[in-house]
Design an enzyme around this catalytic site. Structure first.
Site, short mmCIF file in Angstrom:
data_model
loop_
_atom_site.label_atom_id
_atom_site.label_comp_id
_atom_site.label_asym_id
_atom_site.label_seq_id
_atom_site.Cartn_x
_atom_site.Cartn_y
_atom_site.Cartn_z
N HIS A 207 20.86 -9.08 23.32
CA HIS A 207 19.56 -9.72 23.51
C HIS A 207 19.68 -11.24 23.53
O HIS A 207 18.90 -11.91 24.17
CB HIS A 207 18.57 -9.23 22.46
CG HIS A 207 18.12 -7.84 22.75
ND1 HIS A 207 18.69 -6.75 22.15
CD2 HIS A 207 17.21 -7.37 23.64
CE1 HIS A 207 18.14 -5.65 22.63
NE2 HIS A 207 17.24 -6.00 23.53
N GLU A 450 16.10 5.25 27.96
CA GLU A 450 17.26 4.44 27.58
C GLU A 450 18.19 5.17 26.60
O GLU A 450 19.16 4.61 26.12
CB GLU A 450 16.83 3.08 27.01
CG GLU A 450 15.77 3.14 25.95
CD GLU A 450 15.29 1.75 25.51
OE1 GLU A 450 15.92 0.75 25.82
OE2 GLU A 450 14.25 1.72 24.83
N ASP A 474 20.42 -0.23 27.20
CA ASP A 474 20.69 0.72 26.13
C ASP A 474 21.23 2.03 26.68
O ASP A 474 22.04 2.69 26.02
CB ASP A 474 19.42 0.98 25.30
CG ASP A 474 19.23 -0.11 24.25
OD1 ASP A 474 20.23 -0.47 23.61
OD2 ASP A 474 18.11 -0.61 24.11
N CYS A 521 14.20 -1.71 34.28
CA CYS A 521 13.94 -3.02 33.66
C CYS A 521 15.12 -3.50 32.84
O CYS A 521 15.03 -4.50 32.14
CB CYS A 521 12.67 -2.99 32.82
SG CYS A 521 12.76 -1.83 31.45
#
Ligand code: PEP
Ligand code: MG
Length: 591
Positions: A207, A450, A474, A521
């Site tokens: 992240h 995910e 993920d 996404c």
């Protein structure tokens, strides 16, 4: 991973290699940030007539910290056995470091020569000593680094610590060089004052990396040993496209990278012309490009890039860097501001995706033995219904101002979706009874795909969900059992692994069969080399960082989808990752 080389004899230029994270080139000055230092202190210049006062403060603080250490030593003596003995030695060593030692002398000298406050001088001196220890061959001595930091912490505490919040003292054009940065740290960065960043640890889809990309910062992760070499104030080049980091470059290198940076800026400017051009392939397929945002302020970048909506609002970032939880009123204010700014374009708000590397300080989370597989994301929200209800309520109220979609992270079983739907139904009825305005019909409820299990059960989930958003970050992490934040296994992190591609295709097909919208996404959506594959799987909605959007749009405009669909179909029947890569390379060039 790192390869360091002396560029030429006598020159100070040093080259490091890490993993490239954000495109573009930064040329700036090193700002060292040590996240392992227990305290961050604010550095401040002092006038000449304050030098003696600061030096005196250090002596007093050392005396006080030494006194506390002595008391601890007495306690240790009362402990029986080797633990007490060992502790006694350590505390004695601490005490020695604090009494007229090299540390105290070094700090005093620094105050006089650099004219800085005592706290900053302590932290600088500690940093220098800790590095010297860390470089020692002797394992035992090298491990004393932690002790030195501890002494520094105690000294700064005794000084009354002027603790720094975030990166408020960054010099102009700063390149942050750190061991690691948490996503919360990165979210505090102001891109106007930060030129780039380099970390020793971390993976490209962590992240932290994602936030750097969103901010448009050239960044490199996994540049091992960089902290041992980089000195604050030194000139540094960061090539976010190749992963090269250069310290103290020669004039020729500087010149080369200035030209490269100018070329990048020019290409970005030419991409800006595509802002209002719709993303349509050469053979007429209309693709919808949306933006991922982390904080409400990112919405301006999304609009500037021509995003047709927010495909992923990582709401958990609103919960970071604060000791408490945002109230419903605060959440509503932030969310509704985003919805209003997007002016009729859809905004997909993901409910709290906390856990693993993303922690909300005010949520009182207790990390389990394996946080990546633990009580996180939707599991956490369902276990803390009050937190979830406050968030859902704020989202519903924001939906009165424009099209909103609710997205659930890390869904694993259909029952999770059903539970949230029941909560929503009750909440909507309550809000309506209270006369609160919400969208009618209420926002659609979607799920992130995910987790590999969710992808393989996508047909069942498609019967419950109103839309899918495939989170390839993920999905790759969990399918391949590769921690996305761990640079040691980053070489294995591969969204093109046949297993991952098959799961994406399977999920997309399940959504298309159930006639529900499906988007991607994860970071794969922002990589233009992947665009032909995702479109070939029938995906017509992509959400990515705003900085990637123009490049992906350019690729879509060049593409003839019908001409490549056969090759895309072939890709999921390949089981050899090398063959898959070869097809991807081929497709990347296809017009
Ligand atoms: C993903 O996992 O692909 C995703 C988009 O969510 P995040 O990166 O926030 O985990
Ligand atoms: Mg995710």
């Amino acid at each position: 991973m790192k390869s360091k080389s002396q560029a030429s004899v006598g020159a100070r230029e040093r080259i490091f290699e890490g993993l490239p994270v954000g495109a573009g080139v930064a040329i700036g000055v090193v700002y060292r940030h040590d996240s392992r230092a227990v305290v961050q202190v604010r550095e401040r210049k002092i006038p000449a007539n304050k030098v003696r006062t600061e030096q005196h403060r250090v002596l007093e603080a050392a005396h006080e910290a030494g006194g506390r250490m002595e008391a601890l030593q007495l306690q240790a003596k009362r402990m029986s056995g080797p633990a007490g003995e060992e502790l006694g030695y350590i505390l004695e060593a601490y005490q020695q470091m604090l009494s007229g030692s090299r540390l105290v002398r070094g700090v005093q000298k620094r105050i006089a020569t650099e004219r800085i406050n005592a706290e900053a001088a302590v932290m600088k001196e500690i940093g220098l000593m800790a590095e010297a220890f860390a470089a020692m061959e002797d394992q035992y001595l090298a491990a004393r680094m932690a002790d030195i930091r501890e002494v520094g912490r105690r000294l700064v505490e005794s000084l009354g610590k002027e603790v720094e919040m975030g990166f408020e003292n960054l010099p102009a054009n700063a390149v942050i060089v750190a061991d690691e940065l948490s996503p919360a740290d990165t979210a505090l960065l102001d891109p106007k004052r930060t030129a780039g960043l380099v970390t020793m640890l971390g993976g490209v889809e962590s992240h932290t990396a994602i936030v750097a990309r969103s901010l448009g910062l050239p960044a490199v992760v996994a540049a091992r040993d960089i902290l041992a070499e980089a000195q604050s104030g030194e000139t540094i080049i960061v090539d976010g496209g190749t992963g090269h980091v250069i310290l103290d470059p020669t004039p020729a290198t500087l010149d080369k990278y200035r030209r490269k940076r100018a070329g990048y800026v020019k290409s970005q400017q030419s991409l800006k012309k595509l802002k209002t051009v719709p993303a349509v392939t050469r053979d007429g397929f209309r693709i919808h490009l949306q933006a991922n945002i982390e904080l409400p302020g990112d919405v301006d970048l999304a609009l500037a890039a021509g995003a047709e909506g927010v495909g992923l609002f990582r709401s958990e970032f609103m919960f970071m860097n604060r000791p408490d939880m945002p109230s419903e009123k605060e959440q509503f204010a932030e969310l509704s501001a985003v919805v209003k700014k997007m002016a009729g374009r859809p905004v997909t708000i993901r409910t709290l995706d906390v856990g693993a590397d993303k922690l909300g300080d005010g949520l009182g989370m207790k990390p389990g033995p394996n946080p990546a597989l633990g009580l996180r994301a939707i599991r956490f929200s369902l276990s803390r219904r009050k937190v979830m209800l406050i968030q859902l309520s704020a989202i519903l109220r924001a939906s009165a101002y424009g099209p909103v979609r609710i997205l659930l992270p890390m869904v694993c079983i259909v029952e999770e979706v059903r539970q949230v739907r029941r909560m929503l139904t009750r909440l909507i009825a309550q809000l309506k009874r209270r006369g609160v305005k919400i969208a009618d019909p209420p926002p659609p409820l979607g799920v992130m795909i995910e987790i590999p299990g969710a992808a393989l059960a996508a047909d069942a989930l498609a019967a419950e969900a109103d839309f899918f958003a495939i989170g390839t970050n993920d999905l790759t992490q969990y399918t391949l059992a590769i921690d996305r934040t761990d640079e040691q296994v980053a070489y294995l992190y591969n969204p093109l692994h046949p297993a991952v591609l098959r799961l994406i295709q399977f999920s997309a097909e399940a959504a298309l069969a159930a006639r529900i919208p499906v988007s991607v996404c994860g970071e794969m959506a922002g990589d233009e080399r992947m665009t032909p594959i995702l479109l070939g799987f029938g995906i017509t909605e992509l959400s990515m960082s705003s900085t990637s959007l123009p490049r992906v749009k350019k690729r879509i405009l060049e593409l003839n989808l019908s001409a490549i669909s056969g090759r895309v179909r072939r890709i999921t029947s390949e089981s050899d990752p090398a063959r898959v890569r070869a097809i991807v390379e081929e497709l990347a060039k296809a017009g």
